[in-house]
Motif scaffolding. Structure first.
Motif, PDB file in Angstrom:
ATOM      1  N   MET A 196      59.236  82.948  55.911  1.00 22.77           N
ATOM      2  CA  MET A 196      58.633  82.558  54.638  1.00 22.77           C
ATOM      3  C   MET A 196      57.126  82.409  54.792  1.00 22.77           C
ATOM      4  SD  MET A 196      61.157  82.214  52.430  1.00 22.77           S
ATOM      5  CE  MET A 196      61.984  83.580  53.159  1.00 22.77           C
ATOM      6  N   GLU A 208      66.078  78.467  31.611  1.00 29.90           N
ATOM      7  CA  GLU A 208      65.469  78.038  32.872  1.00 29.90           C
ATOM      8  C   GLU A 208      66.450  77.154  33.634  1.00 29.90           C
ATOM      9  OE1 GLU A 208      61.692  75.935  32.506  1.00 29.90           O
ATOM     10  OE2 GLU A 208      62.028  74.919  34.414  1.00 29.90           O
ATOM     11  N   VAL A 209      66.571  77.401  34.929  1.00 24.90           N
ATOM     12  CA  VAL A 209      67.336  76.508  35.799  1.00 24.90           C
ATOM     13  C   VAL A 209      66.345  75.588  36.501  1.00 24.90           C
ATOM     14  CG1 VAL A 209      68.837  76.341  37.809  1.00 24.90           C
ATOM     15  CG2 VAL A 209      69.183  78.183  36.140  1.00 24.90           C
ATOM     16  N   ARG A 228      56.850  68.940  40.683  1.00 29.22           N
ATOM     17  CA  ARG A 228      57.534  70.163  40.239  1.00 29.22           C
ATOM     18  C   ARG A 228      56.936  71.386  40.925  1.00 29.22           C
ATOM     19  NH1 ARG A 228      58.582  70.414  34.116  1.00 29.22           N
ATOM     20  NH2 ARG A 228      60.046  68.868  34.899  1.00 29.22           N
ATOM     21  N   LEU A 264      68.911  66.540  51.738  1.00 29.09           N
ATOM     22  CA  LEU A 264      68.815  65.822  53.005  1.00 29.09           C
ATOM     23  C   LEU A 264      70.122  65.156  53.408  1.00 29.09           C
ATOM     24  CD1 LEU A 264      65.307  64.192  52.571  1.00 29.09           C
ATOM     25  CD2 LEU A 264      65.909  66.173  53.958  1.00 29.09           C
ATOM     26  N   ARG A 304      53.921  73.802  50.553  1.00 23.99           N
ATOM     27  CA  ARG A 304      53.983  74.415  49.215  1.00 23.99           C
ATOM     28  C   ARG A 304      53.285  73.542  48.185  1.00 23.99           C
ATOM     29  NH1 ARG A 304      55.907  79.545  50.162  1.00 23.99           N
ATOM     30  NH2 ARG A 304      56.924  79.403  52.187  1.00 23.99           N
ATOM     31  N   ARG A 352      57.417  62.269  41.547  1.00 25.82           N
ATOM     32  CA  ARG A 352      58.229  63.459  41.315  1.00 25.82           C
ATOM     33  C   ARG A 352      57.253  64.624  41.158  1.00 25.82           C
ATOM     34  NH1 ARG A 352      61.433  62.961  36.377  1.00 25.82           N
ATOM     35  NH2 ARG A 352      62.673  64.737  37.079  1.00 25.82           N
ATOM     36  N   TRP A 403      60.512  80.802  47.650  1.00 23.89           N
ATOM     37  CA  TRP A 403      61.388  81.808  48.265  1.00 23.89           C
ATOM     38  C   TRP A 403      60.855  83.202  47.997  1.00 23.89           C
ATOM     39  CZ3 TRP A 403      64.113  78.734  51.075  1.00 23.89           C
ATOM     40  CH2 TRP A 403      64.573  77.505  50.573  1.00 23.89           C
ATOM     41  N   PRO A 417      61.917  67.455  52.880  1.00 23.95           N
ATOM     42  CA  PRO A 417      62.642  68.622  53.391  1.00 23.95           C
ATOM     43  C   PRO A 417      61.694  69.741  53.815  1.00 23.95           C
ATOM     44  CG  PRO A 417      63.452  67.966  51.209  1.00 23.95           C
ATOM     45  CD  PRO A 417      62.199  67.196  51.468  1.00 23.95           C
ATOM     46  N   TYR A 449      61.802  72.883  53.469  1.00 21.94           N
ATOM     47  CA  TYR A 449      61.578  74.052  52.601  1.00 21.94           C
ATOM     48  C   TYR A 449      60.449  73.849  51.602  1.00 21.94           C
ATOM     49  CZ  TYR A 449      64.189  71.992  48.650  1.00 21.94           C
ATOM     50  OH  TYR A 449      64.611  71.196  47.606  1.00 21.94           O
ATOM     51  N   VAL A 474      66.295  72.682  39.368  1.00 28.14           N
ATOM     52  CA  VAL A 474      67.036  71.993  40.426  1.00 28.14           C
ATOM     53  C   VAL A 474      66.305  70.692  40.741  1.00 28.14           C
ATOM     54  CG1 VAL A 474      67.970  72.179  42.752  1.00 28.14           C
ATOM     55  CG2 VAL A 474      67.687  74.244  41.359  1.00 28.14           C
ATOM     56  N   HIS A 475      67.051  69.605  40.858  1.00 25.70           N
ATOM     57  CA  HIS A 475      66.456  68.303  41.182  1.00 25.70           C
ATOM     58  C   HIS A 475      66.925  67.887  42.557  1.00 25.70           C
ATOM     59  CE1 HIS A 475      65.071  67.735  37.014  1.00 25.70           C
ATOM     60  NE2 HIS A 475      66.102  68.517  36.765  1.00 25.70           N
ATOM     61  N   ASP A 476      65.982  67.803  43.512  1.00 27.47           N
ATOM     62  CA  ASP A 476      66.339  67.399  44.865  1.00 27.47           C
ATOM     63  C   ASP A 476      66.143  65.887  44.977  1.00 27.47           C
ATOM     64  OD1 ASP A 476      66.970  67.210  47.491  1.00 27.47           O
ATOM     65  OD2 ASP A 476      65.567  68.755  48.195  1.00 27.47           O
ATOM     66  N   THR A 535      65.694  63.307  46.919  1.00 29.78           N
ATOM     67  CA  THR A 535      65.332  63.096  48.324  1.00 29.78           C
ATOM     68  C   THR A 535      64.991  61.658  48.677  1.00 29.78           C
ATOM     69  OG1 THR A 535      63.192  63.889  47.572  1.00 29.78           O
ATOM     70  CG2 THR A 535      64.447  65.364  48.965  1.00 29.78           C
ATOM     71  N   GLY A 564      61.314  82.063  36.204  1.00 27.68           N
ATOM     72  CA  GLY A 564      60.574  80.810  36.087  1.00 27.68           C
ATOM     73  C   GLY A 564      61.366  79.566  36.441  1.00 27.68           C
ATOM     74  N   ASP A 565      62.427  79.706  37.219  1.00 27.18           N
ATOM     75  CA  ASP A 565      63.223  78.532  37.585  1.00 27.18           C
ATOM     76  C   ASP A 565      62.384  77.570  38.437  1.00 27.18           C
ATOM     77  OD1 ASP A 565      65.311  79.666  36.212  1.00 27.18           O
ATOM     78  OD2 ASP A 565      66.317  80.445  37.999  1.00 27.18           O
ATOM     79  N   THR A 566      62.740  76.286  38.372  1.00 25.10           N
ATOM     80  CA  THR A 566      61.884  75.259  38.965  1.00 25.10           C
ATOM     81  C   THR A 566      62.680  74.281  39.835  1.00 25.10           C
ATOM     82  OG1 THR A 566      62.117  74.124  36.837  1.00 25.10           O
ATOM     83  CG2 THR A 566      60.035  75.249  37.244  1.00 25.10           C
ATOM     84  N   LEU A 567      61.919  73.554  40.644  1.00 30.37           N
ATOM     85  CA  LEU A 567      62.461  72.484  41.485  1.00 30.37           C
ATOM     86  C   LEU A 567      61.657  71.221  41.213  1.00 30.37           C
ATOM     87  CD1 LEU A 567      64.217  71.753  44.216  1.00 30.37           C
ATOM     88  CD2 LEU A 567      61.924  71.711  45.193  1.00 30.37           C
ATOM     89  N   ASP A 568      62.357  70.121  40.932  1.00 25.48           N
ATOM     90  CA  ASP A 568      61.713  68.805  40.865  1.00 25.48           C
ATOM     91  C   ASP A 568      62.175  68.021  42.080  1.00 25.48           C
ATOM     92  OD1 ASP A 568      60.738  69.628  38.436  1.00 25.48           O
ATOM     93  OD2 ASP A 568      61.789  68.130  37.241  1.00 25.48           O
ATOM     94  N   ILE A 569      61.232  67.416  42.799  1.00 24.28           N
ATOM     95  CA  ILE A 569      61.581  66.755  44.062  1.00 24.28           C
ATOM     96  C   ILE A 569      60.770  65.475  44.214  1.00 24.28           C
ATOM     97  CG2 ILE A 569      59.909  68.168  45.368  1.00 24.28           C
ATOM     98  CD1 ILE A 569      61.960  68.138  47.689  1.00 24.28           C
ATOM     99  N   GLU A 570      61.367  64.479  44.894  1.00 23.75           N
ATOM    100  CA  GLU A 570      60.673  63.210  45.152  1.00 23.75           C
ATOM    101  C   GLU A 570      59.928  63.302  46.488  1.00 23.75           C
ATOM    102  OE1 GLU A 570      63.480  59.787  44.830  1.00 23.75           O
ATOM    103  OE2 GLU A 570      64.698  61.229  43.733  1.00 23.75           O
ATOM    104  N   LEU A 601      60.404  77.960  41.930  1.00 24.43           N
ATOM    105  CA  LEU A 601      61.259  78.522  42.990  1.00 24.43           C
ATOM    106  C   LEU A 601      60.669  79.810  43.545  1.00 24.43           C
ATOM    107  CD1 LEU A 601      64.959  77.868  41.870  1.00 24.43           C
ATOM    108  CD2 LEU A 601      63.470  76.505  43.332  1.00 24.43           C
TER     109      LEU A 601
END
Lengths: 92, 207
Positions: free
Chosen positions: B1, B159-160, A64, B114, A31, A62, A71, A25, A27, B162-164, B166, A77-83, A67
């Motif tokens: 951004m 803590e939040v 981490r 996606l 990063r 995966r 942005w 993606p 976004y 988010v799991h994308d 993808t 301290g919120d986070t994103l885990d992505i493949e 956020l």
């Protein structure tokens, strides 16, 4: 194909914007984050999308990211885990 | 951004409703596949029945077992796919199913920015809001606001995450077990677990 990056390593998502189908993606492009885990090797979505056989296969990670690193103005301290597939990752 | 000195390709069309053209193409493809003997109408019916047999009750049974059996919970968190198969459920053809444990300090929520990747073997077909452009765009940008709209109000020190979803993996949120359910049977607990809590937009409320 053995993974190039190990859990705990800092990586950056490639800042590439190809026109065709891919599963990275926008976004997260450009990063940096940390490798969480690896999950085998899989055919490349880009190659499948052009009716190919998916090769060369790519290790899947995966990753981490914070956020607040994604942005402007995100506090906390919120986070994103992505493949992310390996050919979309660079050392950071 | 970030600064750009390069053009971006336009985003792909993102309308979840099939166009009339694609609808007719799908019908034509189905008829050709049957006419040329690649599949039968019975094959198609069986596939649809299998899809419709997948419901959130499967995910709820997995969650309830994890709540009552600490050893199972540990196996589920370590190797989700194997632990789901252990209960006799088909975990699908994914390399793994990642089980995300909510705690007093961490709340997990799942999205596929996606498209609509979803743990169908455990939860069935995704709800319309999961596939909507609004959910997919907003939950990675302002997750706390989205969660609040689902009635999930989290303290600032939670803590939040988010799991994308993808790529190849699928995700199941293991919600917090509500207080006051210590004496409940596994079946009663399973009836309490709801789909939205296993996607992570809601919490499980006590009975």
């Amino acid at each position: 194909m053995s993974p190039r990056f190990a859990p705990g390593e800092r990586v950056r998502v490639a800042d590439r914007w190809p026109a065709g189908h891919h599963r990275t993606p926008g976004y997260v492009k450009g990063r940096a984050g940390v490798v969480l885990s690896t999950h085998g090797s899989h055919g490349q979505p880009e190659v499948y999308a052009s009716f190919g056989d998916g090769r060369p296969r790519q290790p899947l990670y995966r990753v981490r990211l914070g956020l607040r690193d994604l942005w402007l103005g995100y506090a906390g301290g919120d986070t994103l885990d992505i493949e992310i597939y390996e050919h979309w990752l660079e050392p950071a | 951004m970030h600064d750009h000195d390069h053009p971006h390709s336009p985003p792909q069309p993102d309308d979840p409703e099939p166009s009339t053209e694609h609808h007719f193409l799908g019908l034509a493809l189905r008829e050709l596949l049957i006419e040329k003997g690649h599949i039968t109408a019975d094959d198609e019916r069986r596939m649809i029945e299998r899809i419709e047999s997948q419901t959130p009750a499967i995910g709820a049974a997995v969650v309830a077992r994890a709540w009552v059996d600490p050893a199972y919970r540990a196996r589920l968190l370590a190797h989700g796919r194997d632990a789901i198969a252990e209960l006799g459920f088909n975990p699908g053809n994914y390399p793994d199913i990642i089980v995300l444990e909510n705690t007093a300090r961490l709340h997990n929520v799942v999205v596929c920015t996606l498209c609509s990747c979803y743990p169908r073997p455990l939860l069935g077909r995704p709800p319309a809001w999961y596939k909507s452009a609004a959910y997919r765009a907003r939950v990675v940008r302002e997750p706390r606001a989205v969660l609040a709209e689902f009635g999930t109000h989290l303290a600032a020190d939670v803590e939040v995450r988010v799991h994308d979803s993808t790529a190849e993996l699928r995700y199941l949120v293991l919600p917090l077990r509500p207080a006051g359910t210590e004496d409940w049977s596994e079946d009663a607990l399973a009836a309490l677990v709801n789909r939205d809590a296993m996607v992570g937009v809601a919490q499980v409320r006590g009975g």
